[in-house]
Design a protein around this motif. Structure first.
Motif, PDB file in Angstrom:
ATOM      1  N   SER A   1      -1.731  -1.882  -6.652  1.00 13.38           N
ATOM      2  CA  SER A   1      -2.165  -2.571  -5.328  1.00 13.38           C
ATOM      3  C   SER A   1      -3.758  -2.439  -5.554  1.00 13.38           C
ATOM      4  O   SER A   1      -4.623  -1.904  -4.844  1.00 13.38           O
TER       5      SER A   1
ATOM      6  N   LEU B   1     -10.892   5.348  -1.819  1.00 10.16           N
ATOM      7  CA  LEU B   1     -10.138   5.778  -0.450  1.00 10.16           C
ATOM      8  C   LEU B   1      -8.621   6.010  -0.846  1.00 10.16           C
ATOM      9  O   LEU B   1      -8.096   7.096  -0.447  1.00 10.16           O
ATOM     10  N   TRP B   2      -8.267   5.090  -1.127  1.00 11.52           N
ATOM     11  CA  TRP B   2      -6.741   5.139  -1.356  1.00 11.52           C
ATOM     12  C   TRP B   2      -6.392   5.905  -2.538  1.00 11.52           C
ATOM     13  O   TRP B   2      -5.278   6.721  -2.346  1.00 11.52           O
TER      14      TRP B   2
ATOM     15  N   SER C   1     -12.053  -4.882  -1.949  1.00 11.64           N
ATOM     16  CA  SER C   1     -13.455  -4.488  -1.711  1.00 11.64           C
ATOM     17  C   SER C   1     -13.601  -3.354  -2.754  1.00 11.64           C
ATOM     18  O   SER C   1     -12.518  -2.715  -3.090  1.00 11.64           O
ATOM     19  N   TYR C   2     -14.843  -2.833  -3.073  1.00 14.70           N
ATOM     20  CA  TYR C   2     -14.992  -1.901  -4.124  1.00 14.70           C
ATOM     21  C   TYR C   2     -14.885  -0.374  -3.418  1.00 14.70           C
ATOM     22  O   TYR C   2     -14.524   0.407  -3.938  1.00 14.70           O
ATOM     23  N   GLU C   3     -15.029  -0.272  -2.083  1.00 16.17           N
ATOM     24  CA  GLU C   3     -14.908   0.750  -1.416  1.00 16.17           C
ATOM     25  C   GLU C   3     -13.632   1.409  -1.008  1.00 16.17           C
ATOM     26  O   GLU C   3     -13.505   2.388  -0.907  1.00 16.17           O
ATOM     27  N   ALA C   4     -12.563   0.543  -0.877  1.00 19.18           N
ATOM     28  CA  ALA C   4     -11.353   0.715  -0.447  1.00 19.18           C
ATOM     29  C   ALA C   4     -10.660   1.560  -1.613  1.00 19.18           C
ATOM     30  O   ALA C   4      -9.468   2.461  -1.311  1.00 19.18           O
ATOM     31  N   ALA C   5     -10.835   1.099  -2.956  1.00 17.49           N
ATOM     32  CA  ALA C   5      -9.834   1.882  -4.022  1.00 17.49           C
ATOM     33  C   ALA C   5     -10.151   3.454  -4.103  1.00 17.49           C
ATOM     34  O   ALA C   5      -9.136   4.003  -3.968  1.00 17.49           O
TER      35      ALA C   5
ATOM     36  N   ASN D   1     -10.112  -0.352 -10.103  1.00 13.96           N
ATOM     37  CA  ASN D   1     -10.194  -1.462  -9.643  1.00 13.96           C
ATOM     38  C   ASN D   1     -11.379  -2.497  -9.713  1.00 13.96           C
ATOM     39  O   ASN D   1     -11.155  -3.591  -9.646  1.00 13.96           O
TER      40      ASN D   1
ATOM     41  N   SER E   1      -7.581  -3.343  -4.414  1.00  9.75           N
ATOM     42  CA  SER E   1      -8.312  -3.710  -3.500  1.00  9.75           C
ATOM     43  C   SER E   1      -9.227  -4.908  -3.464  1.00  9.75           C
ATOM     44  O   SER E   1     -10.250  -4.722  -4.438  1.00  9.75           O
TER      45      SER E   1
ATOM     46  N   GLY F   1     -11.065   3.948  -8.407  1.00  8.89           N
ATOM     47  CA  GLY F   1     -12.353   2.824  -8.090  1.00  8.89           C
ATOM     48  C   GLY F   1     -12.562   2.241  -9.556  1.00  8.89           C
ATOM     49  O   GLY F   1     -13.106   0.810  -9.633  1.00  8.89           O
TER      50      GLY F   1
ATOM     51  N   ARG G   1       0.994  -1.215   0.048  1.00 11.97           N
ATOM     52  CA  ARG G   1      -0.066  -0.145   0.036  1.00 11.97           C
ATOM     53  C   ARG G   1       1.015   1.286  -0.023  1.00 11.97           C
ATOM     54  O   ARG G   1       0.563   2.310  -0.664  1.00 11.97           O
TER      55      ARG G   1
END
Length: 538
Positions: free
Chosen positions: A350, A360-361, A354-358, A419, A352, A416, A216
């Motif tokens: 990297s 955010l990063w 989960s769909y919600e984490a990408a 990903n 993710s 998002g 990450r």
């Protein structure tokens, strides 16, 4: 610098020191102290030579009185190369060239490489390593490598900062007094970064260096570097376009100064050193907040308000005061484009699960890019004395906030989407791999059930039309027998017999035909009579 350090590595002076033979290596602090002293000596020698040339070409007293004044001026330039400010009567000097940082940075990097080759840099792994876990062992080794890199950076930075404090005391005079705190901090930070980077580079190539970081952190680092590089390239393009469009003003300012040949060369060198400052100002303009060239001034896409500017030819590329054309607002789209590219890079390095984490990063990448942009804005500006020129350059917090929001929003959206595409593309492979054991287990259960009579051992589908059936589902083609009769000939004979008057005696029963294959539906349907040799009579 490398040749000098190599000579010191193998020369007679260092060979007299304990531990200088080929079989043993010096302790890391000793190598760091030697590298720091050599870096300061080479850097001051180079700047003293340039200052002496300028002192000869410039009027007497401009760069100091006599050789002691020349050396003091060179020491002040060396401190300015590390972005350490000065106090002058009535204010302070903080607008220092960013391009001058490259001189000590390159020297420190080469010194760090020499220190890494000269010192004892054996890894100190934990006494108890995890067993039967290659991943944990690799993580333990990576942590040991990071600790070693940090120790090397501190070993070079600590003596380098102490020597810089002594230089700051020597460089003080009645007019300029360097800030010792800024000198210590700037020298320590620059030497630590250069030494740590050089030591990490000795471990392996650049890709190996990045692998020292967690996945990450590596993705955020690369994404931030990509977004910052795109902003810098956009700022450089804007500066070059502005210089070309306002070249007449730049030439007029150069002719007004009349520096002569040697002074002209030094003036060009000074402007090249300030070119990176202008690039940072340009991408601050692209980000929206713009920059100031004095109190109550602003150069931004929303408008330009200027007063009297310093007589530096590079500042002749500034636009005239007044409203800005509406099409110039299109430059604000460049940070969003940089964020979109950075988001794609982060998601590909990297992904993710989960769909919600990408997203955010991706947004965190924009925040880190904003921090870098704010730092560059702080380094590119600063006061020049007091009065109107106490405010020069962009506002660091405004640039950081604007870049963080613009790059972060675009990076979050692009990360998002990227990903999501990567997950959909890779979804079939793991699902098929996961379903393979289930399919094998189902086949084994069916086989076991057929043995105990709970299921048919050889289930076959009901026969359909013969043209739709496969070879395995059809019956065998009948062989030609001696008593075979032509179907069409039999039908013709039967028709003729019907046309003739029937005899009174009943016809004998016809034997059943053996040449017809009966493909019947046992669930109730029609019967199809087929002549498989009809094609031979056509």
């Amino acid at each position: 610098m490398t040749a000098i350090l190599d000579q010191l590595r193998t020369g007679s002076m260092l060979s007299k020191l304990p531990g200088a033979d080929d079989e043993t290596r010096r302790p890391l602090p000793v190598s760091g102290m030697l590298a720091a002293a050599c870096t300061l000596g080479v850097g001051l020698a180079a700047l003293t030579t340039l200052t002496l040339v300028g002192w000869i070409a410039a009027p007497r007293g401009t760069l100091g009185a006599g050789l002691p004044g020349v050396f003091r001026t060179a020491a002040q330039i060396w401190l300015a190369a590390h972005h350490a400010g000065f106090a002058i009567p009535g204010g302070r000097v903080g607008l220092l060239p960013i391009g001058l940082i490259f001189l000590p940075a390159v020297l420190l990097y080469r010194a760090g490489r020499w220190m890494a080759r000269d010192a004892d840099l054996r890894l100190r792994l934990p006494a108890r390593l995890p067993k039967n876990s290659p991943r944990e062992q690799a993580q333990a080794r990576r942590r040991a490598q990071l600790v070693l890199v940090a120790q090397a950076g501190v070993s070079l930075a600590a003596p380098y900062a102490l020597l810089a404090g002594l230089i700051a005391l020597v460089a003080s005079n009645e007019i300029t007094q360097p800030f010792i705190g800024e000198a210590l901090f700037s020298h320590f930070v620059l030497a630590f970064l250069a030494g740590a980077l050089a030591t990490a580079r000795m471990i392996g190539p650049w890709r190996v260096m990045l692998k020292l970081l967690p996945e990450r952190v590596r993705a955020l680092t690369v994404g931030t570097a990509v977004a910052t590089a795109l902003l810098v390239v956009a700022g450089l393009a804007l500066v070059l376009v502005a210089v070309v469009l306002n070249f007449d003003q730049v030439r007029d300012l150069s002719s007004v100064l009349s520096p002569g040949f040697v002074g002209g060369v030094l003036l060009i060198l000074l402007q090249l050193l300030y070119l990176l400052n202008a690039v940072v100002w340009a991408f601050s303009y692209i980000a929206g907040p713009g920059f100031a060239v004095g109190a109550d001034t602003l150069v931004a896409p929303t408008g330009v308000q200027l007063g009297t500017v310093p007589s530096l030819p590079l500042l002749g590329a500034l636009p005239e005061s007044g409203p800005v054309p509406a099409w110039m607002m299109a430059v604000i789209a460049l940070p969003f484009a940089a964020g979109a590219v950075a988001g794609v890079v982060v998601a590909r390095i990297s992904p993710s699960p989960s769909y919600e984490a990408a997203p955010l990063w991706g947004f965190l990448t924009g925040v880190s890019t904003g921090v870098v942009a704010g730092t560059l804005a702080a380094l590119s500006g600063g006061p020049i004395g007091g009065g109107r020129l106490a405010t020069v350059g962009p506002s660091p917090w405004e640039v950081a906030l604007s870049v963080a929001l613009e790059v972060g929003v675009a990076a979050g959206i692009s990360a998002g989407v990227t990903n999501l595409l990567l997950l959909n593309k890779r979804a079939r492979t793991p699902l098929d791999r996961a379903a393979a054991p289930v399919r094998k287990a189902g086949a084994a259960i069916a086989k076991a059930a057929s043995k105990v009579g709970l299921a048919e051992s050889d289930p076959r589908p009901l026969p359909g039309h013969w043209m739709d059936a496969t070879e395995a589902d059809t019956q065998e083609i009948p062989v030609i027998r001696d008593d075979w009769q032509d179907e069409h000939a039999s039908a013709e004979a039967e028709t003729r017999a019907q046309a003739r008057p029937r005899p009174s005696e009943p016809d004998p029963a016809r034997p059943p035909r053996k040449d017809i294959v009966d493909e019947s539906d046992d669930r109730g349907g029609h019967v199809i009579y087929l002549d498989p040799y009809a094609w031979d009579r056509d």
